[in-house]
Scaffold this active site. Sequence first.
Site, PDB file in Angstrom:
ATOM      1  N   LYS A 297       0.782  -1.234   0.000  1.00  0.00           N
ATOM      2  CA  LYS A 297       0.000   0.000   0.000  1.00  0.00           C
ATOM      3  C   LYS A 297       0.820   1.294   0.000  1.00  0.00           C
ATOM      4  CE  LYS A 297      -3.889  -1.986  -0.182  1.00  0.00           C
ATOM      5  NZ  LYS A 297      -4.178  -2.270  -1.580  1.00  0.00           N
ATOM      6  N   TYR A 389      -6.939  -5.472  -1.588  1.00  0.00           N
ATOM      7  CA  TYR A 389      -5.641  -5.632  -2.240  1.00  0.00           C
ATOM      8  C   TYR A 389      -5.572  -4.840  -3.547  1.00  0.00           C
ATOM      9  CZ  TYR A 389      -1.211  -7.898  -3.307  1.00  0.00           C
ATOM     10  OH  TYR A 389       0.122  -8.127  -3.569  1.00  0.00           O
TER      11      TYR A 389
END
Length: 398
Positions: A297, A389
């Site tokens: 991330k 995700y």
Amino acid sequence: MKTQVAIIGAGPSGLLLGQLLAKQGIDNVIIERVSGEYILGRIRAGVLEQGMTDLLREAGVGERMDREGQVHKGVELAFNNKRVQIELEKLTGGNTVMVYGQTEVTRDLMEARAEKGLTTYYESSNVVLHDVKSATPYVTFEQNGKEHRLECDYIAGCDGFHGVSRQTIPESSRKEFERVYPFGWLGILSDTPPVNDELIYCKTDRGFAMTSMRSATRSRYYIQVPLTDKVEDWSDDDFWTELKNRLPDDVAERLVTGPSIEKSIAPLRSFVCEPMQYGNLFLVGDAAHIVPPTGAKGLNLAASDVATLNKIMARVYQEGDKECVNQYSEICLRRVWHGERFSWWMTNMLHDFSDEGSKDAETHERFMSSELNFYTDTEEGRRVIAMQYVGLPYEDLK
């Protein structure tokens, strides 16, 4: 000198913001403390969310990414010597991720900026931000022994955790949240074919491991190690042996090993600074938040910050709406905390905490093993992982 937006930092977030602003006719100047060559020499992750790949295309720098990057429609979780595929595309209605190195993203952005003749000052020293709460902020810096003053309307702090931007905000006006993990990732880069077509996240009694790639001929692998370990403690042979011990048997059998071309240990931590705005100064990316790499991330949250700030600057200069700048921190932090929570969750679920010395370590392990089974045993659980995700949608301005 004068510009509309002064950007501090020529990493991928600063360069991407500069490119997007320039496309809208918004003048910007980038000030960077190190050389371009140094920036390109930094090895970083390269799993790009759907939103970031779309943003790079919007910025006009997606051609090489689309040609050379690898679209991944799934990712695997491995534990108890079994493998579970998270079918990203199927579970999210068509979204995927792109494996394309951060170094390559940065190179594409640098070349695009140079081609447009946009101003960038590399190897600048003594960078200081002034009057950021006023309507007339400015930046002073030294270049080749000469001091410069850059007047601007707004300042984007894209200069990372150790940069001057966050430190410009008084401690009394910011609150910082941090979680430091009791281990790091030992990573190795090698010119060997990837062991699998998709990334594999492995949970084992020996610790976490991950198989990744940069291209069809270059692999990136990681193993969890104690924070006390040093790179020189690990020979290439030691690394490959330990990695094989942590991979599922069928994967370990086909692992191709070779000399490392880069080896490093990265500590893991979660960090958030609130707010992400102070007057006409906006914190972007690592200047405001850091995530453990487990959820892929870090770069992607920086890109979503850039997307939000770009929308705000467009409204300011195209519609004359200066009040919209006050939405920046609120919008960004919502997505940041989602990304932080997902990365924290993945880190807790997949890593070994037994070395932490806590009496609760064994209980924690039981909880996380149950968690992993619960989310991978059903399509609904796998969908929850897949949605996060590939990246949550970017939020629009009010």
